[in-house]
Each structure stands twice: as C-alpha cells, then as structure tokens.
Design a protein around this motif. Sequence first.
Motif, PDB file in Angstrom:
ATOM      1  N   UNK A 169      -4.516  -8.294  -0.610  1.00  0.00           N
ATOM      2  CA  UNK A 169      -4.836  -9.680  -0.307  1.00  0.00           C
ATOM      3  C   UNK A 169      -4.846 -10.549  -1.562  1.00  0.00           C
ATOM      4  N   UNK A 170      -5.245  -9.981  -2.693  1.00  0.00           N
ATOM      5  CA  UNK A 170      -5.213 -10.756  -3.937  1.00  0.00           C
ATOM      6  C   UNK A 170      -3.798 -11.220  -4.265  1.00  0.00           C
ATOM      7  N   UNK A 196      -6.164   0.644   6.855  1.00  0.00           N
ATOM      8  CA  UNK A 196      -7.543   1.027   6.517  1.00  0.00           C
ATOM      9  C   UNK A 196      -7.768   0.963   5.005  1.00  0.00           C
ATOM     10  N   UNK A 197      -7.103   0.037   4.350  1.00  0.00           N
ATOM     11  CA  UNK A 197      -7.251  -0.127   2.901  1.00  0.00           C
ATOM     12  C   UNK A 197      -8.244  -1.244   2.587  1.00  0.00           C
ATOM     13  N   UNK A 198      -9.087  -1.012   1.607  1.00  0.00           N
ATOM     14  CA  UNK A 198     -10.127  -1.993   1.266  1.00  0.00           C
ATOM     15  C   UNK A 198      -9.561  -3.277   0.681  1.00  0.00           C
ATOM     16  N   UNK A 295       8.985  10.292   1.773  1.00  0.00           N
ATOM     17  CA  UNK A 295       8.413   9.405   2.784  1.00  0.00           C
ATOM     18  C   UNK A 295       7.737   8.243   2.072  1.00  0.00           C
ATOM     19  N   UNK A 296       8.150   7.027   2.385  1.00  0.00           N
ATOM     20  CA  UNK A 296       7.511   5.861   1.783  1.00  0.00           C
ATOM     21  C   UNK A 296       6.081   5.758   2.289  1.00  0.00           C
ATOM     22  N   UNK A 297       5.088   5.640   1.399  1.00  0.00           N
ATOM     23  CA  UNK A 297       3.694   5.531   1.841  1.00  0.00           C
ATOM     24  C   UNK A 297       3.529   4.374   2.825  1.00  0.00           C
ATOM     25  N   UNK A 298       2.938   4.673   3.986  1.00  0.00           N
ATOM     26  CA  UNK A 298       2.832   3.696   5.065  1.00  0.00           C
ATOM     27  C   UNK A 298       1.383   3.438   5.423  1.00  0.00           C
ATOM     28  N   UNK A 299       1.114   2.208   5.854  1.00  0.00           N
ATOM     29  CA  UNK A 299      -0.208   1.871   6.395  1.00  0.00           C
ATOM     30  C   UNK A 299      -0.090   1.459   7.860  1.00  0.00           C
TER      31      UNK A 299
END
Length: 367
Positions: A169-170, A196-198, A295-299
């Motif tokens: 978000x920054x 689920x990332x802060x 595998x590209x890291x996914x959220x």
Amino acid sequence: MSRPVPNPGILDIAPYTPGKSPVPEPGRKVFKLSANETPFGPSPQAIAAYKAAADHLEDYPEGTSRVLREAIGRAYGLDPDRIICGAGSDEILNLLAHTYLAPGDEAISTTHGFLVYPIATMANGARNVIAAESNFTADVDAILKVVTPRTKLVWLANPNNPTGTYIPFDEVKRLRAALPSNVLLVLDAAYADYVSRNDYELGIELVATTDNTVVTHTFSKIHGLAALRVGWMFGPAHIVDACNRIRGPFNVTTPAMLAAVAAIEDTAHVQMSRTHTEQWRNWLTEEIGKLGLKVTPSVANFVLIHFPTDKGRTAAEADAYLTRRGLVLRALNNYQLPHALRMTIGTEEANRLVVEGLRDFLAGTGK
C-alpha cells in the motif's frame, strides 16, 4: 458496396479470450482450473436468495442497486452513495474508460495487466501505454516514467491477474502522490479477499482521502457469483455521479443483487474459502517448485507456473498433456506469457492431481 464502418481503432483491439472450458468425456472426471473460479461455489444463502427472486421475474430491478450498495457499505464501512454497482467489475471498468477517456488520450497499464484494460482504453479511441513490470510485478517508477501530458488514467490490478503479484500500500500511495492530479488511478481489487499480507490494503483509505482514485471489486471470485456478473466501485462522489449518468438503469438484475447481498453477509463461507486458498497456494508453490518449475509468488487464488522452452517440456505441451488427464489450466499467450500456465487453486483432489500430472509430464511418463 458500402457498409457501416467501425470507429477508428476498434478493429485493432484483440478480443478478450476467456479460459477454456473442459469438454466432458464419458468416464473422465474433469477439473476446470482455467478461470479462477472458486471450487466451493457460492454461499448456500446466496443460492437461496437467488431462487427466491424467481417469484418476481416480471418486475424490473431497483435501478440503483440500493440494497446491494447498502450491504457493501455495511461490510466495508462505506457511504453507499459513493458506491456504484455493475454487471461485473468489467462493466465498471468500461464505464470509467467511457467517462474519462477520449481520442488522443492515453491510459497506462502494466506488461501483464488484465486484458480488459487495453480493450476499454482503445474502445474509446485512447492509446494504451504499457509500463514495464519488475519480476512480474507492477513497478511504480516504470509507470511514472511513461506518464505524459496526455495521460488521463492508470489501471492497476492489485493483486494482478494473471501473475498473482501485488505492490504494498505504501507503493500505491507513492504512485498516487506522484501522478498528476487530473489522472484517475483505478485500483482493481478483484482478488483482494485472498491477500493476507500486512502491507496490503484494498485502497479504500486512498479513495476516501483523494478526488482522483477509485477502487473496483467483484463478486465473481471468493463469493462464487461469476455467472451472475456483479461488481462494484467505491469512488469520490463526483466520479460516481459521472458514471451513473451513462450507466444502464437496470444493469444489475434482481436475482444477482439479492444473491450478492446474501453472499457478502455470509462471512463464514468467505473465511472458509480464504483459509483453503492460502493453505493450498502455499502447498502448490512448494510442491511444484520441488519439480524444478518456477512459480511466481502469488497472493491470489491462482499460481503462475513457468516452463522451460526445450522440446517436450514446454508450457504448450504441458497444457495439452494435463488437458488429456482432465486438468484444464490457462494458457497465457495473449498475456505475453507463452512459457507459463496459470492454475486456479482448486479442491484438494484437483491440486494433488495437477502436481501428480506435472511430475509425470516432466518425467515423460503416464498418458
């Protein structure tokens, strides 16, 4: 012989290509993992609300989607008057383009951004400008580098489809602060429910404190209402007012509206899906990585799998092989990712079968 001629630029648009649907065959179980659909379906409460609406199909919908806007407002703590609903978030993206883009304008999207962005941009005579990504992730500095006096809009999917990546978000706030004030920033948060990332935020705070930012969302993903086409946008009052002036008066059907209200209120169903997705996203990333594939890291609720280019191990060959085994993933040639496949996170059975299928494919065994 003369005939009607499309507006300039229309025939330059590549039509949107959805994920392929499996062809049923007798005796073979098929798993569709190509369209990022939830494996759980919608909330039972949403299904009941949809069926109940069948008693009044002769009536037009309430034209402003009031009950749905109020439900979204309750769920997110938003002013319903600053929400607009549409036939999927796709319709809202097109409304924004139609409202704010004209011939000669420019809109920015990223290298592997959602294909609706260039379609909506070019359909209104504007130029689609591509900003380079970094490791399959939107890059704020790259976006700012291609801003010109003609830039009127920036499309940012966060998380992004089809890569599954996101920016904190920054970084979103840094982008907004550096863009000219007359440039509309569209935050497409279709996959936000899976993050689920802060350091991630939907974008509501930024919308609430600026006059030039909107956030769009959809009921097609975690809520499982893809067939009903329901989406929404939260934005400044002046942008909502402008879009409402060209929005179709009955663009969200009553059954879709009532099902969406029930879906957003069933928080247990949403949490169950979120927990399952996170568990199996981590498992798939680890297990596919053990096979030697990146595998590209996914959220989000899918993973992007990269394949080598040597014959017998390519993405196209893997796609054909898995399809023969009833496992339908998404080829990404139209996203400029010819060496990758996107896999929706499915049931435990489907996820294990894909890993097994990939293992056999890479080993040159199985059928």
